[in-house]
Design a protein around this motif. Structure first.
Motif, PDB file in Angstrom:
ATOM      1  N   ALA A 109       0.788  -1.240   0.000  1.00 57.93           N
ATOM      2  CA  ALA A 109       0.000   0.000   0.000  1.00 57.93           C
ATOM      3  C   ALA A 109       0.823   1.296   0.000  1.00 57.93           C
ATOM      4  CB  ALA A 109      -1.003   0.000   1.153  1.00 57.93           C
ATOM      5  N   PRO A 110       1.924   1.360   0.781  1.00 60.07           N
ATOM      6  CA  PRO A 110       2.658   2.638   0.794  1.00 60.07           C
ATOM      7  C   PRO A 110       3.158   3.050  -0.591  1.00 60.07           C
ATOM      8  CG  PRO A 110       3.396   1.212   2.584  1.00 60.07           C
ATOM      9  CD  PRO A 110       2.493   0.382   1.725  1.00 60.07           C
ATOM     10  N   ASN A 111       3.455   2.062  -1.440  1.00 63.21           N
ATOM     11  CA  ASN A 111       4.044   2.375  -2.747  1.00 63.21           C
ATOM     12  C   ASN A 111       3.113   2.128  -3.922  1.00 63.21           C
ATOM     13  OD1 ASN A 111       6.630   3.022  -1.665  1.00 63.21           O
ATOM     14  ND2 ASN A 111       6.895   0.833  -1.297  1.00 63.21           N
ATOM     15  N   ASP A 112       1.892   1.703  -3.659  1.00 61.89           N
ATOM     16  CA  ASP A 112       1.014   1.323  -4.756  1.00 61.89           C
ATOM     17  C   ASP A 112      -0.423   1.745  -4.428  1.00 61.89           C
ATOM     18  OD1 ASP A 112       0.890  -1.487  -6.933  1.00 61.89           O
ATOM     19  OD2 ASP A 112      -0.780  -0.185  -6.433  1.00 61.89           O
ATOM     20  N   MET A 113      -0.919   2.710  -5.169  1.00 63.27           N
ATOM     21  CA  MET A 113      -2.235   3.264  -4.857  1.00 63.27           C
ATOM     22  C   MET A 113      -3.365   2.288  -5.170  1.00 63.27           C
ATOM     23  SD  MET A 113      -2.136   6.173  -7.807  1.00 63.27           S
ATOM     24  CE  MET A 113      -3.234   7.317  -6.971  1.00 63.27           C
ATOM     25  N   VAL A 114      -3.123   1.288  -6.018  1.00 69.22           N
ATOM     26  CA  VAL A 114      -4.144   0.267  -6.266  1.00 69.22           C
ATOM     27  C   VAL A 114      -4.268  -0.624  -5.028  1.00 69.22           C
ATOM     28  CG1 VAL A 114      -4.699  -1.764  -7.658  1.00 69.22           C
ATOM     29  CG2 VAL A 114      -3.975   0.343  -8.789  1.00 69.22           C
ATOM     30  N   ALA A 115      -3.137  -1.101  -4.524  1.00 65.58           N
ATOM     31  CA  ALA A 115      -3.146  -1.891  -3.281  1.00 65.58           C
ATOM     32  C   ALA A 115      -3.775  -1.073  -2.143  1.00 65.58           C
ATOM     33  CB  ALA A 115      -1.721  -2.303  -2.923  1.00 65.58           C
ATOM     34  N   ARG A 116      -3.477   0.208  -2.132  1.00 63.46           N
ATOM     35  CA  ARG A 116      -3.998   1.096  -1.079  1.00 63.46           C
ATOM     36  C   ARG A 116      -5.526   1.141  -1.074  1.00 63.46           C
ATOM     37  NH1 ARG A 116      -1.539   6.538  -2.188  1.00 63.46           N
ATOM     38  NH2 ARG A 116       0.397   5.352  -2.278  1.00 63.46           N
ATOM     39  N   GLU A 117      -6.122   0.997  -2.246  1.00 68.89           N
ATOM     40  CA  GLU A 117      -7.587   0.982  -2.315  1.00 68.89           C
ATOM     41  C   GLU A 117      -8.163  -0.173  -1.498  1.00 68.89           C
ATOM     42  OE1 GLU A 117      -8.282   4.169  -3.428  1.00 68.89           O
ATOM     43  OE2 GLU A 117      -9.979   3.278  -4.515  1.00 68.89           O
ATOM     44  N   TRP A 118      -7.505  -1.331  -1.555  1.00 68.91           N
ATOM     45  CA  TRP A 118      -7.955  -2.488  -0.759  1.00 68.91           C
ATOM     46  C   TRP A 118      -7.921  -2.164   0.737  1.00 68.91           C
ATOM     47  CZ3 TRP A 118      -7.233  -8.304  -1.597  1.00 68.91           C
ATOM     48  CH2 TRP A 118      -7.568  -8.667  -2.898  1.00 68.91           C
ATOM     49  N   VAL A 119      -6.847  -1.476   1.131  1.00 66.33           N
ATOM     50  CA  VAL A 119      -6.586  -1.283   2.555  1.00 66.33           C
ATOM     51  C   VAL A 119      -7.442  -0.155   3.116  1.00 66.33           C
ATOM     52  CG1 VAL A 119      -4.764  -0.725   4.227  1.00 66.33           C
ATOM     53  CG2 VAL A 119      -4.234  -2.140   2.222  1.00 66.33           C
ATOM     54  N   THR A 120      -7.692   0.861   2.284  1.00 73.55           N
ATOM     55  CA  THR A 120      -8.361   2.062   2.789  1.00 73.55           C
ATOM     56  C   THR A 120      -9.855   2.095   2.440  1.00 73.55           C
ATOM     57  OG1 THR A 120      -7.624   3.178   0.773  1.00 73.55           O
ATOM     58  CG2 THR A 120      -6.276   3.480   2.751  1.00 73.55           C
ATOM     59  N   GLY A 121     -10.355   1.037   1.795  1.00 68.95           N
ATOM     60  CA  GLY A 121     -11.802   0.977   1.529  1.00 68.95           C
ATOM     61  C   GLY A 121     -12.232   1.629   0.226  1.00 68.95           C
ATOM     62  N   PHE A 122     -11.369   1.594  -0.777  1.00 69.85           N
ATOM     63  CA  PHE A 122     -11.692   2.070  -2.132  1.00 69.85           C
ATOM     64  C   PHE A 122     -12.104   3.548  -2.190  1.00 69.85           C
ATOM     65  CE2 PHE A 122     -12.090  -2.518  -2.304  1.00 69.85           C
ATOM     66  CZ  PHE A 122     -11.601  -2.873  -3.546  1.00 69.85           C
ATOM     67  N   PRO A 123     -11.395   4.434  -1.451  1.00 70.19           N
ATOM     68  CA  PRO A 123     -11.835   5.839  -1.459  1.00 70.19           C
ATOM     69  C   PRO A 123     -11.685   6.535  -2.813  1.00 70.19           C
ATOM     70  CG  PRO A 123      -9.727   5.632  -0.352  1.00 70.19           C
ATOM     71  CD  PRO A 123     -10.235   4.230  -0.575  1.00 70.19           C
ATOM     72  N   LEU A 124     -10.609   6.254  -3.537  1.00 74.62           N
ATOM     73  CA  LEU A 124     -10.435   6.922  -4.836  1.00 74.62           C
ATOM     74  C   LEU A 124     -11.408   6.351  -5.866  1.00 74.62           C
ATOM     75  CD1 LEU A 124      -6.550   7.305  -5.118  1.00 74.62           C
ATOM     76  CD2 LEU A 124      -8.240   9.075  -4.594  1.00 74.62           C
ATOM     77  N   THR A 125     -11.659   5.061  -5.794  1.00 75.91           N
ATOM     78  CA  THR A 125     -12.655   4.446  -6.678  1.00 75.91           C
ATOM     79  C   THR A 125     -14.014   5.116  -6.459  1.00 75.91           C
ATOM     80  OG1 THR A 125     -11.487   2.336  -6.601  1.00 75.91           O
ATOM     81  CG2 THR A 125     -13.806   2.258  -7.205  1.00 75.91           C
ATOM     82  N   ARG A 126     -14.364   5.250  -5.197  1.00 71.90           N
ATOM     83  CA  ARG A 126     -15.640   5.891  -4.825  1.00 71.90           C
ATOM     84  C   ARG A 126     -15.673   7.336  -5.326  1.00 71.90           C
ATOM     85  NH1 ARG A 126     -20.393   4.604  -4.576  1.00 71.90           N
ATOM     86  NH2 ARG A 126     -20.524   6.467  -5.809  1.00 71.90           N
ATOM     87  N   ARG A 127     -14.570   8.052  -5.086  1.00 72.20           N
ATOM     88  CA  ARG A 127     -14.517   9.464  -5.487  1.00 72.20           C
ATOM     89  C   ARG A 127     -14.641   9.593  -7.007  1.00 72.20           C
ATOM     90  NH1 ARG A 127      -9.965  13.657  -5.074  1.00 72.20           N
ATOM     91  NH2 ARG A 127     -11.202  15.453  -5.747  1.00 72.20           N
ATOM     92  N   GLY A 128     -13.961   8.692  -7.735  1.00 68.17           N
ATOM     93  CA  GLY A 128     -14.036   8.719  -9.192  1.00 68.17           C
ATOM     94  C   GLY A 128     -15.468   8.486  -9.670  1.00 68.17           C
TER      95      GLY A 128
END
Lengths: 273, 273
Positions: free
Chosen positions: A161-180
Motif C-alpha cells: 500500500a505505501p508504494n502502490d495506490m491500487v493496493a492502497r484501495e484495498w486497505v483504505t476501503g476504495f476511497p479513490l474508486t468511490r470518489r471517481g
C-alpha cells in the motif's frame, strides 16, 4: 434488454473499454495514441479475453487470488504486455462482493492461497516492483516467505500500500474508486465525464505507477500540471503531448478510473449520450 | 494461453473489435472518426454484449434465426443504433458450422421458424430495406406471408441476395468472406492488412449498403475510387474525408471484412505484430 440490466461482468468490460477509448488522456494509450509495443487493440483484446474470469467473479464462489490469476493468464496471450493487472485487482473484488462493502468483506477473507495465486499472476506480468521490495516477485524465495509467514492477500496489499495506490484501495476501503464514481456522476455523461474524472483524480494524488518509473518528483509535477489543466491555465492537449514525449503514463489512475466507471455504471451513470 | 487457442466466440468478438479500430477506412466509423449518433464506443459495446449469442452459436445447438435474434436483442441496448446486424448474419452460421462448409450445411437446414425469428430481429433494427420489397419488415403481413409460403431463412436470403451482398454470401457460398480472409493473409499482419483487404473488396464490388442509401451510381463511383487509392493515384485520407462529407459509408463491406477477419484468425493470421 436495457443496458441497466447488464451483467456485472459486462459492466466491468464496458468500463475497461470506455476508459481506454476516452481521450485526450495525458500520457496513456487512448483513441488518439498508442505506445510502440502496446496499442489500443491490445487493451480492447484484453477486455474481450477477460470475460471468463470476470464471470467467475460474478458467481462469487471461487477464490479472489485464483480469479485474478485467471484474468491475467487469459489476457496474457497478446504481444501488448500487461494492460489491466491493476484494474483486475480492483474489479474482481468489487464484482465478487457486489460493490464496495462486499468487496471489503471478501478482501478480509483472503488467505495464504490467495496470496500465492496472486504472486503467480504477478510473475506472469511485466509489472515493475520497487527494487528494494522484500517480497520480490522475481525471487523464488518469495513464495516460501509468504507461506512461512502465512500472509493473506490482504497482508500483501497492506505490504504494498505505501508504494502502490491500487493496493492502497484495498486497505483504505476504495476511497479513490468511490470518489471517481462520484466525479463521473457530477461531470455529466460519456467520454467527457471520464476525462474530467481522470484529470481530477490525477490532480489529487501522485500516481504510483509514475513514481515507480520516474520518481516522486515527476509524479508530483504531473499532479500539479493536471490541476493547472483543470483550472484552465494549461491546455490538455499540450499536457498530453508532453507526457507522451517523456513517457509519463499515469497507469494506476487509469486502473482506478476503470473501477470508478464500473461502480458508476451500476449506479445508473450513463456512458451513452 | 496462446491466442491461437481462443474460443470461436472470442475470435468473432476480436474480429468485430479489430475491424472497427482499423483506420483509415473510407466513410465508416473507425478509430479516427465517429458519426454523430454512432460512435466507436457503440461498436465496441456491441462487441461486448454479443458474447452470449456468439457462445450460443459456438455450442451449435439452437436455431440460427433465433441466435441472430438474440445477438440483435442483446446489442440493441445502447443509443448507437444498428452496428452489427450484417456481421451477425455472417458470423453466426460461420461459428455454428465451424467454418464455411459447415455454415453452408447449417444454412440449408434453416426453416420457417428461422425466417420468422430473423424478421423479428430485423424489425428491432433501423436497417433500411429496398422500398419496393415485397417482404417489408415494417408490414405486419410479412410474417403471415412468410408462414403461408413456408419460406426458410435461406429462402429469405435468396430473396434478398440481388440487393444485399451480405445475403448473397449465404447463397453463393461466402466468396467475398473467403476472398477477404485470403487478402488478409497476403497483406501481412494487423491493422494495415485490414485496411488493405477492406479497400480491395471495396474496389471489387459496389457496396449494397451504399446502393440502398445513395443509389448504384454512387456505389460504383466509390468502388472506382477505392481502385484509384489501391493504384496509388488517389490519397486514402482524401477519399475517407470525401466519403464522410457525403455520408457514404460502405457498411456491407465492413460486415464482410469482419467475417473475413474471423476466418483468417482461425487460420492463424496474426492481428498482433
Amino acid at each position: 434488454m436495457s443496458c441497466l440490466l447488464m451483467r456485472a461482468a459486462e459492466r466491468a468490460q464496458l468500463a475497461m473499454m470506455l476508459e481506454v477509448c476516452a481521450y485526450p488522456k495525458p500520457g496513456n494509450v487512448d483513441r488518439c495514441h498508442d505506445y510502440p509495443d502496446t496499442r489500443l487493440e491490445h487493451f480492447l483484446a484484453s477486455t474481450i479475453f477477460a470475460r471468463t474470469a470476470l464471470e467467475e467473479a460474478e458467481q462469487g464462489t471461487g477464490r479472489i487470488g485464483e480469479i485474478i490469476k485467471h484474468a491475467v493468464r487469459d489476457t496474457n496471450c497478446h504481444l501488448g504486455g500487461n494492460t489491466h493487472f491493476g484494474a483486475f485487482i480492483l474489479l474482481i473484488p468489487l464484482i465478487y462482493g457486489k460493490g464496495i462493502p462486499g468487496a471489503l468483506s471478501a478482501i478480509e477473507k483472503t488467505d495464504v492461497s490467495d496470496a500465492v495465486a496472486f504472486y503467480k499472476a504477478f510473475a506472469m506480468t511485466s509489472v515493475k516492483m520497487n527494487t528494494t521490495d522484500e517480497l520480490d516477485v522475481k525471487d523464488p524465495h518469495t513464495l516460501t516467505l509468504i507461506r512461512e509467514r502465512d500472509m493473506t492477500l490482504f497482508d500483501i496489499m497492506r505490504h504494498s500500500a505505501p508504494n502502490d495506490m491500487v493496493a492502497r484501495e484495498w486497505v483504505t476501503g476504495f476511497p479513490l474508486t468511490r470518489r471517481g464514481a462520484d466525479l463521473l456522476r457530477q461531470s455529466g455523461e460519456g467520454r467527457q465525464a471520464i476525462v474530467q474524472a481522470f484529470l481530477t483524480l490525477l490532480a489529487s494524488e501522485p500516481d504510483t505507477f509514475i513514481i515507480k518509473k520516474h520518481g516522486l518528483a515527476v509524479a508530483r509535477e504531473t499532479m500539479y500540471r493536471a490541476r493547472e489543466v483543470l483550472d484552465g491555465n494549461h491546455s490538455l492537449e499540450a499536457f498530453d503531448a508532453d507526457c507522451i514525449a517523456r513517457d509519463i503514463n499515469p497507469g494506476s489512475i487509469a486502473d482506478i478510473v476503470i473501477a470508478s466507471i464500473y461502480i458508476a455504471l451500476g449506479e445508473g451513470w450513463s456512458w451513452d449520450s
